[in-house]
Design an enzyme around this catalytic site. Structure first.
Site, PDB file in Angstrom:
ATOM      1  N   LYS A   1       6.020 -11.439  -6.472  1.00 55.34           N
ATOM      2  CA  LYS A   1       5.628 -12.010  -7.757  1.00 55.34           C
ATOM      3  C   LYS A   1       5.434 -10.903  -8.791  1.00 55.34           C
ATOM      4  O   LYS A   1       5.155  -9.754  -8.445  1.00 55.34           O
ATOM      5  CB  LYS A   1       4.363 -12.863  -7.633  1.00 55.34           C
ATOM      6  CG  LYS A   1       3.090 -12.128  -7.253  1.00 55.34           C
ATOM      7  CD  LYS A   1       1.945 -13.111  -7.110  1.00 55.34           C
ATOM      8  CE  LYS A   1       0.630 -12.405  -6.795  1.00 55.34           C
ATOM      9  NZ  LYS A   1       0.096 -11.613  -7.927  1.00 55.34           N
TER      10      LYS A   1
ATOM     11  N   LYS B   1      -3.455 -10.763  -4.215  1.00 53.27           N
ATOM     12  CA  LYS B   1      -2.865  -9.585  -4.839  1.00 53.27           C
ATOM     13  C   LYS B   1      -3.093  -9.565  -6.355  1.00 53.27           C
ATOM     14  O   LYS B   1      -3.340 -10.583  -6.980  1.00 53.27           O
ATOM     15  CB  LYS B   1      -1.361  -9.521  -4.538  1.00 53.27           C
ATOM     16  CG  LYS B   1      -1.035  -9.441  -3.047  1.00 53.27           C
ATOM     17  CD  LYS B   1      -1.483  -8.107  -2.447  1.00 53.27           C
ATOM     18  CE  LYS B   1      -1.264  -8.055  -0.948  1.00 53.27           C
ATOM     19  NZ  LYS B   1      -2.360  -8.617  -0.164  1.00 53.27           N
ATOM     20  N   ASP B   2      -2.975  -8.362  -6.900  1.00 54.16           N
ATOM     21  CA  ASP B   2      -3.158  -8.106  -8.321  1.00 54.16           C
ATOM     22  C   ASP B   2      -2.264  -9.020  -9.164  1.00 54.16           C
ATOM     23  O   ASP B   2      -1.110  -9.264  -8.818  1.00 54.16           O
ATOM     24  CB  ASP B   2      -2.807  -6.637  -8.594  1.00 54.16           C
ATOM     25  CG  ASP B   2      -3.358  -6.130  -9.909  1.00 54.16           C
ATOM     26  OD1 ASP B   2      -3.511  -6.940 -10.837  1.00 54.16           O
ATOM     27  OD2 ASP B   2      -3.638  -4.929 -10.005  1.00 54.16           O
ATOM     28  N   THR B   3      -2.811  -9.515 -10.279  1.00 56.11           N
ATOM     29  CA  THR B   3      -2.021 -10.332 -11.197  1.00 56.11           C
ATOM     30  C   THR B   3      -1.054  -9.477 -12.004  1.00 56.11           C
ATOM     31  O   THR B   3       0.136  -9.791 -12.110  1.00 56.11           O
ATOM     32  CB  THR B   3      -2.947 -11.103 -12.159  1.00 56.11           C
ATOM     33  OG1 THR B   3      -3.771 -11.994 -11.405  1.00 56.11           O
ATOM     34  CG2 THR B   3      -2.147 -11.894 -13.180  1.00 56.11           C
TER      35      THR B   3
END
Length: 363
Positions: free
Chosen positions: A55, A81-83
């Protein structure tokens, strides 16, 4: 800021100007049994259908919700997880019949990897970060110093509190204090300078009491803000609004626990006495605290407060976390810093320690 009250390495380092091109310059690869998730190989059959999720610039809960609709099944994952990054991780489902080999849109790519009969040993994450700085030689020197120390305090990083709007811990505190209206007000109102002009206008409109204007201004991706405003327009009470939000409320309470953990760690960490097995516990009530924890709880006004919110059916657990973390495979080459961290450890604490500057510049 956010409970991180001081730096760890005892060096008189001046702040460095550091910029990371987000999301493209910040890559996170989930680690399964100390190997990249991108290298995981599935079996030809099993009780779990396993996918690789890649992503870019989309938050965890949004993408999981979309994948659930695509696969018509509950989606399991082993890490959030990190955006604001390019991330690759394992997701899996018990729907082993209706397989989609590949699905792609402008935000994420889902690729079927095969089957598994067992769950996954999530050992950590690998980070590949492209650094832009006004003094790369000094940055490299500091990286080498950090490599010699090997450990850092296991601060809970800025992403846990919100990157553009680090406020999740404040919402969590309002929930713990049972101040339902304040929780909604902090969720929907109080704009940050780092937000877009449109979103700032929406938050200001809410704070002025112009709910219809706020609803019109908030982009659709601000799901919880829009839900809250719609329910307020129907004269719903704040407690019931909280129960209707899409983001799990425990997410906010755990963010507040993270803030308390950071404050505790700031007060005990010592680079001359690194104990890799030292564990910090943030309990759910004052009575279960040690002396340092009690001091922090008193400062926060938590003397007679229990984090377990029965009214919202939230059975919050004690936060137990190692005080220090090992930085594995730390290298820097051609302005790209690469390293691996154990599960639950944030890369921004590494950059923060090196750069000695406002982490919002690179978070």
């Amino acid at each position: 800021m956010l409970g991180m009250e001081k730096y760890f390495i005892n060096e008189d380092w001046s702040p460095l100007k550091v910029f990371i091109n987000r999301p493209d310059g910040f890559r996170v690869i989930e680690e399964i049994s100390y190997k990249p998730a991108t290298e995981w190989k599935g079996s030809i059959q099993g009780k779990y259908a396993v996918y690789l999720l890649r992503k870019r610039g989309i938050d965890h809960f949004t993408v999981i919700s979309e994948i659930s609709k695509i696969l018509h099944s509950k989606i399991h994952y082993i890490g959030i997880k990190d955006t604001n990054a390019i991330t690759e991780q394992i997701v899996y489902t018990t729907n082993v019949k209706n397989i989609i080999e590949k699905y792609e849109n402008d935000k994420f790519l889902l690729t079927f990897l095969g089957y598994s009969n067992s769950k996954f040993n999530h050992t950590g994450n690998i980070f590949e970060i492209e650094i832009e700085t006004d003094d790369i030689k000094e940055f490299e020197k500091r990286v080498n110093k950090l490599r010699s120390i090997k450990y850092l305090p296991a601060y809970i990083g800025y992403q846990r509190f919100g990157t553009k709007r680090p406020i999740t811990h404040i919402i969590g505190k309002m929930l713990v204090l049972r101040e339902w209206q304040n929780a909604i007000d902090f969720l929907v109102g109080y704009p940050f300078e780092s937000e877009s002009e449109l979103v700032k206008k929406a938050r200001y409109a809410y704070m002025k009491g112009d709910l219809k204007e706020a609803l019109e201004l908030f982009p659709k991706r601000f799901r919880d803000e829009r839900i809250a405003i719609k329910l307020l327009l129907r004269n719903e009470n704040y407690f019931n609004i909280l129960r209707n939000l899409q983001t799990p409320l425990i997410f906010y309470i755990e963010a507040y626990q993270s803030y308390l953990f950071n404050k505790y760690l700031s007060r005990i960490m010592d680079p001359t006495k690194i104990d890799e097995n030292l564990v910090i516990k943030i309990p759910t009530s004052y009575d279960s605290c040690d002396s340092i924890c009690r001091e922090i709880f008193r400062e926060e006004g938590l003397l007679n407060i229990n984090f377990k919110i029965k009214e919202l059916k939230l059975n919050v657990k004690d936060l137990v976390r190692k005080a220090y973390t090992l930085i594995r495979n730390l290298t820097i080459k051609d302005k790209k810093i690469t390293f691996a961290l154990d599960r639950g450890i944030y890369a921004t604490i590494v950059i923060r320690e090196i750069a000695r500057t406002d982490p919002r510049l690179f978070t």
